[in-house]
Enzyme design. Structure first.
Site, PDB file in Angstrom:
ATOM      1  N   PRO A   1      -0.542  11.176 -15.927  1.00 27.74           N
ATOM      2  CG  PRO A   1       0.942  11.966 -14.216  1.00 27.74           C
ATOM      3  CD  PRO A   1       0.883  11.542 -15.716  1.00 27.74           C
TER       4      PRO A   1
ATOM      5  CG  ASP B   1       1.049  15.688 -11.678  1.00 30.56           C
ATOM      6  OD1 ASP B   1       1.806  15.629 -11.224  1.00 30.56           O
ATOM      7  OD2 ASP B   1       1.159  16.659 -12.600  1.00 30.56           O
TER       8      ASP B   1
ATOM      9  CD1 TRP C   1       6.278  21.353 -16.099  1.00 33.48           C
ATOM     10  CD2 TRP C   1       5.483  19.556 -17.028  1.00 33.48           C
ATOM     11  NE1 TRP C   1       5.221  21.741 -16.459  1.00 33.48           N
ATOM     12  CE2 TRP C   1       4.658  20.638 -17.196  1.00 33.48           C
ATOM     13  CE3 TRP C   1       4.770  18.347 -17.623  1.00 33.48           C
ATOM     14  CZ2 TRP C   1       3.280  20.784 -17.742  1.00 33.48           C
ATOM     15  CZ3 TRP C   1       3.611  18.399 -18.236  1.00 33.48           C
ATOM     16  CH2 TRP C   1       3.009  19.636 -18.299  1.00 33.48           C
TER      17      TRP C   1
ATOM     18  CD  GLN D   1      -3.368  20.085 -19.080  1.00 34.82           C
ATOM     19  OE1 GLN D   1      -2.468  19.445 -18.433  1.00 34.82           O
ATOM     20  NE2 GLN D   1      -3.863  21.118 -18.855  1.00 34.82           N
TER      21      GLN D   1
ATOM     22  CD1 TRP E   1       4.339  13.160 -18.544  1.00 31.04           C
ATOM     23  CD2 TRP E   1       3.138  12.177 -19.897  1.00 31.04           C
ATOM     24  NE1 TRP E   1       4.262  11.869 -17.954  1.00 31.04           N
ATOM     25  CE2 TRP E   1       3.414  11.260 -18.970  1.00 31.04           C
ATOM     26  CE3 TRP E   1       2.453  11.565 -21.044  1.00 31.04           C
ATOM     27  CZ2 TRP E   1       2.890  10.055 -19.177  1.00 31.04           C
ATOM     28  CZ3 TRP E   1       1.937  10.348 -21.029  1.00 31.04           C
ATOM     29  CH2 TRP E   1       2.288   9.569 -20.291  1.00 31.04           C
TER      30      TRP E   1
ATOM     31  CE  LYS F   1      -8.003  26.679 -24.595  1.00 25.00           C
ATOM     32  NZ  LYS F   1      -6.535  26.761 -24.535  1.00 25.00           N
TER      33      LYS F   1
ATOM     34  CE  LYS G   1     -14.879  24.461 -14.339  1.00 28.00           C
ATOM     35  NZ  LYS G   1     -13.556  24.100 -13.560  1.00 28.00           N
TER      36      LYS G   1
END
Length: 1156
Positions: A49, A88, A628, A666, A670, A703, A706
RNA sequence: GUGCUAGUAGCUUAGUUGGUUAAAGUCUUUGCCUGAUAAGCAAAGGAGCGGAGGUUCGAGUCCUUCCUAGCACACCA
């Protein structure tokens, strides 16, 4: 069914995607791709998610492409692939965002704003970018069911999470502990190890560090003979001086050697005798100090350049254990066992890499500290607050308790880290400090942190041996960006550590892509897994469903809404609650309406008080479950297991997942949490195959962020290049698990090279197939009746099918894509179509022509299906355009088709070999022409090729017509007996000789290098070579040599590998005139085109030219007429300005052309 | 600090169990072909495989060590 293959003005991938997307929607193709596989074996995919409270980025497109590829592939292979989208929704990021938006802090929740309103705000905020996510999902062609997503804040989902936790609780795998944890005072929460491990959490900071002098307690002894007990101090280093008031012990390594050093304090110049690890003496006594050998030299007066020191005793760490010292900063005493504090204790973790080999131990602020202190019976520095509750010296906001009030240095009520100060607070503090410290520092310029003031105090009081700035990496809160504290907190834990072995075992059965991540990174992590801290003291999340009586003796863990309702009813019956808030919930009714009337969030369940079996009220534990755990519960909670869909999990129909994929940054959490929950609750893996994809970096390998402005905006990218090109680029440019340097030039290249070529091939096919009304209505022409070139490309095609299938099966999408690309460019377009062009546009609708159409059609159709998992849009249009005319497939989309099967009978490796020879020889001839500056249009008489062996002769014979037409040569001579014609060259075959005569390799090479043509002939005649070299007998066979032809004297020669080609470049009149004819044909064809004639238009030709050209035209009249579709040719004077002027054979030729 | 992964032409990549002159595409220059034409073919340019050692007859491939990058791990006082 149409008769014409659709034509396009050009390839515009974004437009294609628009059209195809519309088609998918109108015809519900995604749904059909699942429905048509009903009853087939499932391929179980679980979608991780994303959180919709941020905009999606290009890296999401990457991760989702990977997922999509395998789901589409498995669908083609006949599996039913359901994929449920999910969101999520809980967690700190949401809360912090909402706090910011509402302009509140954590303390305001429950006072300025009710928890109910706060959670409502979170619920609204978290789905804010859902539309953008859905849009990206659609635009990039990611098929996932977004109509019925699982959402982690929904009651059904939360109920499943409770059930899972209940299972763990009932298995006695949970406990409540008091442990030192990373804690973020600004966020007001403990942090899990996952959170500490967020990228960027560890930052380099410069801290004031201090080697403190802990004075030996009066009356204590030390294991050194001539120590002056009044002067003895232990040296201990700390990077967090603010923890020194909480010191209750010093830890030494039992096996480490320690010494007593006699010297002077560099700040107070008082004599000292200090204890530290032997091999850290030089490090600590650097710069200002100098070592001396004898007591005589051990003299010092203030002002001396260097302070002398001498080691005067030595012992082991064990000898120091139990020695007491004076408390360094005596603001407070431990509320219990104070007499057992301030003592030297042993600890295995002590090293002599840094510091002094003696570790300052503050059990309230260090995990190791707490452990060794507990083991030694040393109390932590806990004091009793106004409620008689034991508390550490720092409060939950990160401030010293008021008990630490120091008249000069302040400390009480102040933040222990300067970073926690906000706005003008530093200025205000500075004003206070100036006043307080005026006797020590006349004009204080800047705010002094707590650390700085404590070290200053120690310096003055002869308690600091050395004070330095030290740069090290320290964990920071990933949201607030402020340093964390290690802080004692009450928490619920899941016992992971004691199940490590099983976790590792189960992991060994998982297929990781790449392997190294699973075995190395993930495997190592499992081996060292710590207990999972589940508690979060926040508001927006799933509450821990545990209710406890006030005295802590009775407890219940709730596993369902039904159970909660029943327990609440008991409480109502017992008079503890007035009414059952769950009265309206109908047990067993799984409808959304029924579940929508309950809310299991904190604001709701905290209102519920339960009753214990003995009648005591039980209230809920205040904390929430780590988010988590929410996401780790997806495999079950997405189906509301076990309350609904019980069979999916229990009968393993929807579990474990066959495949999951997420980005490596990320998803560590998970992958891990799914694994733990599956192992603990079901003793199973959660997934069988898992791919962790790399990061998407900018084109310089930096990397994307923004802040730097180098982030690629996914929507603009898809709109510019089309999802197909972007997806193809991302998949074929680098292996998914390697980081991708995202460069838009690469996408342009993919567009041109792959999609452009494929599109051109289709257009070419469509153009002529439409003219010839080819609809694949004729019977399939038997393979052995097809010309060589057709059989060749079909052989290649079948080989490709097998290789692509294997690559997808092995979760190697990059290989699959590259194979397809190579086939389309090198084999299909640049060889097959190029060689076969005339077959499509010349002559009648013969078997040969039909064979060509059938062959090319099948190639295009197969490529469309093979590529469709990676490039779902264009391939669907291609497939449908083909199928709309032929109706070969009964399906309306490429994604409903079946994956092609390899037809072994069509694979002909010998033929592939032959064509390889043809390609090689042609390329060599073209290269020779280039060198001789002879245009390909000019026919040449012959080439000579020395024959290497019988196979080669046969193969070349079979493909010689291809070579001849490709290179515009009349004949090919195969030289069998090459003696005297060819110059040969010989080389030793290192691979075969090496193992036999390794040591002599160099000598052999040298010898062979000297051989003459005669020697080579003799080796050939003798089938090898025998002899002696450096005293060793050597026997070499013919296969131990590579003999290649090198040169043919008097000819133009090219050699490549073992192949040699010689070109005859002499021109006779016949060849010349043919060359002229060809040149004319080319000019006329262009002229036709420029004049806007259709391909099939017939023309009348008029020439005004010189004799040479005229004679060439006459000689080749039929050829020219056939090529340019001319009915007749006449010679007459023409006005150059109205016609085509060509400069041929040292004269002008004027060409006239009229449509008839 | 530790672990994992990567470092090969200007750029993006391929290099199987160590085997002779390191391979593609792109790029630049040049020439050519073409009723697929914003393609295609050919030639030339460009790296000695991150650095340094070592093992071996032979290393881009194996070993050691260091450097760089990304990621993960770390209670490090």
């Amino acid at each position: 069914m149409s008769q014409k293959y659709p034509e396009y003005k050009g390839l515009n991938l974004p437009n294609v995607a628009e059209r195809v997307l519309k088609n998918w929607e109108e015809n519900r193709i995604f749904q059909k791709s699942i429905d048509t596989r009903e009853g087939n074996p499932p391929f179980i995919f679980t979608e991780g998610p994303p959180s919709a409270n941020g905009m999606p980025g290009i890296h999401h497109a990457m991760a989702r492409s990977i997922k999509d590829i395998f789901c589409r592939y498995k669908t083609l292979k006949g599996y039913q692939v359901k994929r449920k989208a999910g969101w999520d929704t809980h967690g700190l990021p949401v809360e912090l965002k909402v706090e910011k938006e509402l302009g509140i802090t954590k303390e305001d929740i429950g006072t300025k704003i009710s928890i109910e309103d706060y959670n409502k705000a979170c619920r609204e905020s978290v789905m804010r970018y859902t539309d953008e996510w859905n849009k990206l999902t659609e635009k990039m062609g990611y098929w996932v069911n977004m109509d019925d997503p699982y959402i982690t804040y929904e009651s059904k989902y939360m109920e499943s999470v409770w059930w899972l936790l209940g299972q763990i609780y009932n298995k006695d795998l949970m406990y409540k502990g008091y442990t030192i944890q990373p804690y973020s005072p600004k966020a007001g929460t403990g942090l899990s190890s996952h959170e500490i491990n967020q990228p960027g959490a560890y930052q380099d900071v410069k801290d004031t560090t201090c080697v403190a002098q802990f004075k030996l307690k009066a009356g204590e002894q030390v294991p050194f003979e001539n120590a002056n007990l009044d002067l003895v101090h232990f040296l201990a280093w700390t990077t967090t001086p603010w923890t020194l008031p909480s010191n209750t012990a010093l830890t030494v390594g039992p096996k480490i050697d320690y010494v007593l050093v006699k010297s002077w304090n560099q700040y107070t110049h008082e004599p000292i005798e200090v204890i530290l690890a032997k091999n850290l003496v030089a490090k600590q006594f650097a710069k200002k100090y100098k070592v001396v050998e004898s007591a005589d030299e051990l003299v010092y007066t203030k002002g001396d350049k260097k302070i002398p020191y001498q080691v005067i005793g030595e012992c082991k760490g064990t000898d120091l254990e139990g020695i007491k010292y004076e408390q360094l900063l005596d603001y407070c005493q431990p509320y219990e066992d104070a007499d057992k504090a301030f003592v030297v204790i042993p600890g295995d973790f002590v090293t002599t890499e840094d510091g002094t080999g003696i570790v300052h131990t503050a059990p309230t602020f260090g995990a190791d500290d707490a452990m060794v202190a507990k083991a030694a019976g040393v109390p932590p520095m806990l004091i009793l607050d106004e409620n008689e509750t034991p508390v550490p010296l720092v409060d939950l906001q990160g401030r010293f308790r008021k008990e630490l009030n120091d008249p000069t240095f302040g400390l009480g009520g102040e933040y222990v880290k300067a970073e926690y100060l906000e706005g003008d607070e530093a200025e205000e503090e500075l004003t206070i400090q100036r006043e307080k410290l005026k006797d020590i520092i006349a004009d204080l310029k800047a705010y002094m942190s707590v650390d700085d003031r404590i070290t200053l105090k120690l310096k003055i009081e002869n308690k600091a041996f050395k004070i330095e700035k030290y740069e090290h990496s320290y964990p920071h809160c990933w949201r607030t960006d402020k340093p964390i504290l290690y802080y004692p907190l009450d928490s619920w834990f899941i016992k992971v550590a004691e199940n490590r072995e099983r976790l590792v075992e189960l992991n060994n059965t998982i297929n990781w892509q790449p392997k190294s991540t699973g075995e190395g990174r993930f495997g190592e992590w499992l081996k060292n897994a710590n207990d999972w801290n589940l508690s979060r003291s926040r508001y927006w999340g799933i509450p821990i469903p545990i209710w406890t009586s006030e005295d802590g003796t009775e407890q219940i863990c709730i596993s369902s809404v039904e159970e909660l309702k029943a327990e609440a009813q008991k409480a109502v019956d017992a008079g503890i609650m007035d009414a059952n808030p769950l009265a309206g919930f109908e047990v067993g009714n799984m409808s959304q309406e029924n579940y929508d009337q309950v809310d299991l969030h904190k604001n709701y369940v905290d209102q519920i008080t339960l009753v214990s079996p003995t009648g005591k009220p039980m209230t809920r534990e205040a904390d929430l479950i780590d988010v988590w755990f929410d996401s780790g519960s997806v495999p079950y909670a997405q189906h509301h297991y076990p309350f609904e869909n019980k069979e999916l999990i229990d009968d393993r129909k929807g579990f474990p997942s066959d495949f999951i994929a997420e980005g490596v940054d990320q998803t560590r959490g998970w992958f891990y949490t799914q694994h733990v929950i599956a192992a603990l609750v079901f003793d199973s893996v959660a997934y069988k195959n898992v791919m962790s994809n790399g990061l998407v970096l900018d084109k310089f390998g930096k990397k994307m962020s923004k802040r730097l402005g180098n982030a690629v905006e996914p929507f603009g990218n898809l709109a510019t290049y089309g999802a197909d090109a972007t997806r193809w680029y991302m998949v074929t440019n680098a292996q998914p698990w390697d980081n991708l340097k995202f460069n838009e030039d690469g996408i342009t290249e993919v567009q041109r090279k792959f999609f452009g070529t494929l599109y051109n091939t289709y257009s070419f096919f469509g153009l002529y197939a439409s003219i010839d009304n080819f609809t694949y209505s004729e019977d399939e022409i038997a393979i052995n009746e097809r010309p060589e070139i057709d059989r060749w490309i079909l052989s290649k095609l079948n080989t490709l099918i097998g290789a692509v299938d294997g690559s997808f099966e092995a979760f190697e999408p990059t290989k699959a894509g590259r194979l397809i690309q190579a086939f389309v460019n090198d084999e299909l377009s640049n060889w097959y179509v190029r060689l076969c062009r005339r077959r499509f546009w010349k002559g009648d609708y013969t078997t040969d022509k039909i064979s060509a159409y059938q062959t090319l059609y099948r190639c295009l159709e197969t490529v469309a299906i093979l590529s469709s998992p990676i490039a779902p849009f264009y391939t669907d249009e291609l497939f449908q355009d083909l199928n709309s005319v032929t109706g070969r497939h009964q399906v309306e989309s490429v994604h409903l088709a079946d994956f092609p099967k390899v037809n072994e009978a069509e694979i002909d490796l010998d033929l592939e070999e032959k064509m390889g020879i043809a390609q090689k020889v042609s390329s060599m001839v073209l290269s020779l022409r280039q060198g001789a500056k002879l245009k390909v249009r000019q026919p040449l008489q012959k080439i000579m090729v020395p024959i290497l062996d019988g196979d080669f002769a046969r193969r070349l014979e079979d493909v010689k017509h291809i070579v001849l037409s490709e290179t515009n040569i009349k004949e090919i001579d195969m030289l069998e007996d090459t003696e005297g014609i060819l110059v040969k060259k010989i080389k030793p075959n290192f691979k075969t000789i090496g193992p036999k005569y390794g040591k002599q390799m160099k000598a052999i090479a040298a010898m062979v290098g000297q051989w003459t043509s005669a020697d080579i002939s003799s080796v050939e005649a003798n089938n090898g070579w025998k002899g002696e070299l450096n005293g060793e007998a050597i026997e070499l066979e013919l296969t131990d040599f590579d003999i290649v032809t090198d040169d043919i004297p008097g000819w133009l020669v090219a050699s490549e590998g073992r192949m040699t080609v010689a070109l005859d470049i002499t021109l006779n009149d016949e060849l010349k005139s043919e060359g002229i004819a060809r040149e004319l044909v080319s000019r006329i064809q262009n002229y036709r085109k420029d004049s806007g004639l259709e391909v099939m238009d017939r023309i009348q030709l008029t020439f005004d030219t010189n004799e040479v050209v005229k004679s060439a035209i006459e000689t080749n009249q039929e050829y020219i007429k056939a090529e340019v579709l001319a009915e007749g040719i006449v010679f007459e004077n023409l006005e150059a300005s109205n016609h085509l002027l060509a400069d041929l054979e040292e004269g002008n030729t004027v060409i006239g052309l009229a449509k008839v």
